[in-house]
Design an enzyme around this catalytic site. Structure first.
Site, PDB file in Angstrom:
ATOM      1  N   ASP A 168      -2.531 -22.946  29.298  1.00 32.38           N
ATOM      2  CA  ASP A 168      -3.431 -22.001  28.642  1.00 32.38           C
ATOM      3  C   ASP A 168      -2.727 -21.018  27.710  1.00 32.38           C
ATOM      4  O   ASP A 168      -3.342 -20.525  26.765  1.00 32.38           O
ATOM      5  CB  ASP A 168      -4.253 -21.246  29.691  1.00 32.38           C
TER       6      ASP A 168
ATOM      7  N   TYR B 222     -12.753 -20.993  32.863  1.00 31.05           N
ATOM      8  CA  TYR B 222     -12.217 -20.056  33.854  1.00 31.05           C
ATOM      9  C   TYR B 222     -12.048 -18.657  33.297  1.00 31.05           C
ATOM     10  O   TYR B 222     -11.689 -18.489  32.131  1.00 31.05           O
ATOM     11  CB  TYR B 222     -10.844 -20.527  34.346  1.00 31.05           C
TER      12      TYR B 222
HETATM   13 CU   LIG Z   1      -9.672 -23.776  40.069  1.00 28.27          CU
END
Ligand SMILES: [Cu+2]
Ligand SMILES: *[C@@H]1O[C@H](CO)[C@@H](O)[C@H](O)[C@H]1NC(C)=O
Ligand SMILES: *[C@@H]1O[C@H](CO)[C@@H](O)[C@H](O)[C@H]1NC(C)=O
Ligand SMILES: *[C@@H]1O[C@H](CO)[C@@H](O)[C@H](O)[C@H]1NC(C)=O
Length: 658
Positions: A316, A403
């Site tokens: 990320d 997320y």
């Molecule tokens: Cu996870």
């Protein structure tokens, strides 16, 4: 203000600006624009296309920052920007621009493996191509879906042993809205659209299988879309500070209680804590603890070998930009009512600064906890002393696709720095035939969470770069294990055994590669062997690990070769200004040749030197039904805690000013 003479007004303005500037400040909007102008002028041909993939502060040499700290009136360190750009959609350039007036530029072509962070613009363009592709329209029609409700996103393809140069390629995957905003719960499976980013064209299309799209019902997480029964419910709650906050923010420098530190921001790393020092009440001076700390990489490999999933092994920070995905924090919800907010700037593909309001919040936390206490009942009268635990929190949330990562740096009056990451947001789920667990035959790569919904197993590894400078740069890494001693002579003691701590100092990098779960060592301390307490202990800061895991992939798996920096929870390396990114500078399609694991093979000396701690926390995530449709926060973290750093409890004489 209108009564002040104009010159005085300008004088005040200048003072406040000069006070705020610091060599580690992130680039200002004006500096981003200066970079953009300088780089465009450098490629004087108006036909040259320039895409900015990274722009950030070029780290001033550490020695220059430290001497500036000690002699603030001396010449400040050079202020420069570091840029990674793709030129003419064909070559990667590394540029530096001098920001101190002359805009002097240096330019070097990078020819090694891997590619820079994706830009938002190219990712959107790649997704738009897919949605306009006639075979894709046919696939949508075949599935009976509405084109207008489809949202596509592009993903890095990783590396699976291919040799040769290759090209910048992404795969586009799509999800479905139609009655929900939780698009990640409605994957459109079976289709892979492959896009060459430099040519910006589709180079592959495959519609392999029609898989049911999970239904929208029950996926929405908006309060306004929920239906009764509601609950649980609590009364409103807040921390009130009648005298206002007890911290001061001067530009990016934050002072609170006994702490003084700098809060920077980078599109790749997100928050950067620098020059954290703590005031020693007994010595009446600030003492250095942390030169710099930040998230170096965040690695999220999925454990799903399905054709549309096997390559999903996200980095990320290095592929997407952990800072550029920061979310604006909602006052009163993301942060308590007593929080102060700070904005951040990052560049878009054209080099324009983008403002992100409320990127950070800074607040004092009092969660009702106890800093220390004692009740003494053996005295003639019972004595009870208690101190409340009030700390300072710096928070940033990065929402990288599905997320949300809540990044907290918490400073405690006791000298601890507690670093926490909270995982929330929504899962990345795979669409499936299955509507019940009992139907599963063969490998499902994760549990059934809802009808037609498989929660794919995956990991989250966060690797922190922690350049501790405990009372100065020259530090050593000491590890102690507890060993059981058998008592062999019964006349010595009626006891048969006891334990004692055996301390060892790491000489080279190989002594400091530690897998915490399987380690017999329990205490890990950065000590300054040149600074002793009055009673002769080396001053130090101890790493107190939180929950830890180790990778379960085999070392020869290409995914793990790229993520080899997760192999150990702890690594210690000599400070080297070019070793910042644990997964390498160019992570898209990286081949593992520029990772912490590779640098560390040199087995360099780390004793009584300027050294850096790398700490990896991880979570093996087997999703469960409570993670659906949005996941309650799961936290992990670690603490850096003074260890013989102070002569005694540093908060013995702490008080609350009324
Ligand atoms: Cu996870
Ligand atoms: C980029 O391509 C254009 C048009 O082909 C050319 O004029 C220009 O010189 C190229 N720029 C660089 C830096 O190679
Ligand atoms: C055990 O300890 C006693 C007292 O310290 C000592 O006199 C004796 O020699 C020791 N015995 C052995 C076997 O070491
Ligand atoms: C610093 O790190 C880079 C990248 O690992 C390496 O090439 C270089 O030799 C290192 N410098 C020193 C002084 O060790």
């Amino acid at each position: 203000m209108s009564k002040l003479p104009a010159f005085l007004f300008y004088f005040l303005l200048t003072i406040s600006i000069s006070l705020s500037s610091h060599p580690l400040d992130p680039l200002t909007p004006a500096e981003f624009t200066a970079v953009q102008t300088a780089v465009r002028a450098h490629y004087s041909s108006s036909h040259t296309s320039i895409a900015f993939h990274y722009i950030g502060l070029k780290d001033p040499p550490k020695s220059a920052v430290l001497s500036h700290l000690h002699h603030p009136s001396a010449v400040p360190p050079p202020r420069r920007a570091f840029i990674i750009a793709r030129v003419n959609h064909s070559t990667t350039h590394e540029l530096t621009v001098d920001l101190t007036g002359n805009n002097k530029i240096s330019d070097q072509v990078y020819t090694g493996p891997g590619y820079p962070i994706f830009t938002t613009k190219e990712q959107l363009a790649a997704s738009a191509l897919a949605v306009g592709h006639p075979p894709f329209l046919e696939s949508v029609r075949k599935r009976g879906l509405k084109l207008g409700e489809i949202v596509c996103q592009s993903y890095g393809i990783g590396w699976f042993g291919e040799q040769g140069k290759g090209s910048r390629i992404v795969k586009v995957m799509c999800n479905y809205l139609d009655g929900t905003v939780n698009l990640y719960m409605r994957p459109v499976e079976g289709i892979t659209v492959t896009v060459d980013l430099d040519r910006m064209e589709i180079i592959g299309y495959r519609d392999r299988a029609i898989v049911p799209v999970p239904k929208a019902d029950g996926t929405d997480f908006r309060g306004s879309k929920q239906r009764p029964p509601f609950g649980p419910s609590v009364n409103d709650i807040d921390v009130v500070q009648p005298n206002g906050p007890s911290f001061q923010i001067d530009g990016h420098r934050i002072r609170w209680a006994n702490w003084d530190f700098h809060l920077g921001f980078d599109m790749r790393a997100g928050p950067i804590i620098s020059l954290a020092s703590i005031f020693d009440v007994q010595k009446q001076k600030f003492r250095r603890v942390l030169y710099r700390g930040f998230v170096s990489e965040l690695f999220v490999p999925y454990m799903d070998l399905t054709e549309e999933w096997y390559y999903r092994t996200y980095f990320d920070a290095g592929e997407y930009g952990y800072g550029s995905y920061a979310s604006s924090l909602l006052p009163g919800a993301d942060c308590p009512a007593n929080a102060v907010f700070m904005e951040a700037y990052f560049p878009d593909e054209d080099g324009n600064p983008q403002q992100l309001p409320n990127a950070f919040c800074i607040f004092e936390r009092y969660a009702g906890d106890i800093m220390w206490r004692h009740t003494e009942t053996a005295t003639p009268e019972v004595v009870t002393e208690v101190r409340r635990d009030v700390s300072l929190v710096v928070r940033m949330v990065s929402t990288v696709g599905n997320y949300d990562y809540i990044n907290d740096w918490e400073f405690k009056q006791s000298g601890s720095i507690k670093v926490t990451v909270g995982l929330t947001g929504v899962l990345e789920v795979r669409g499936s035939e299955y509507t019940h667990k009992d139907q599963i035959h063969g490998e499902s790569y994760g549990p059934v969470l809802a009808e037609n919904t498989i929660g794919s197993n995956h990991d989250h590894f966060l690797t922190y770069h922690l350049d501790l400078d405990v009372d100065g740069e020259q530090n050593s890494f000491s590890k102690s294990k507890l060993e059981t001693v058998r008592v062999l002579n019964s006349t010595t003691s009626p006891r048969k055994s006891y334990w004692r701590a055996v301390v060892e100092t790491a000489k080279t990098e190989s002594d400091a590669k530690i897998n915490l779960a399987g380690s017999e060592q329990i205490d890990f301390t950065f000590v300054n062997p040149n600074k002793k307490t009055d009673v002769g202990n080396s001053v130090g800061y101890r790493l107190v690990p939180g929950s830890v895991v180790s990778p379960l992939l085999s070392d020869d798996d290409y995914v793990q070769i790229r993520g080899a920096f997760t192999k150990y929870n702890v690594w210690v390396t000599p400070y080297n200004e070019s070793e910042k990114w644990a997964g390498g500078v160019y992570v898209d399609q990286s081949r593992g040749d520029d990772t912490l694991a590779k640098w560390s093979l040199g087995d360099r000396e780390i004793e009584n030197r300027d050294i850096v701690l790398w700490y990896t926390l991880g979570i093996h995530h087997v999703p469960c039904q409570e993670d659906f449709p949005v996941m309650p926060t799961l936290s992990s973290g670690f603490e850096l805690r003074p260890n013989n750093f102070f002569e005694r409890n540093p908060v013995l004489k702490a008080f609350v000013s009324l």
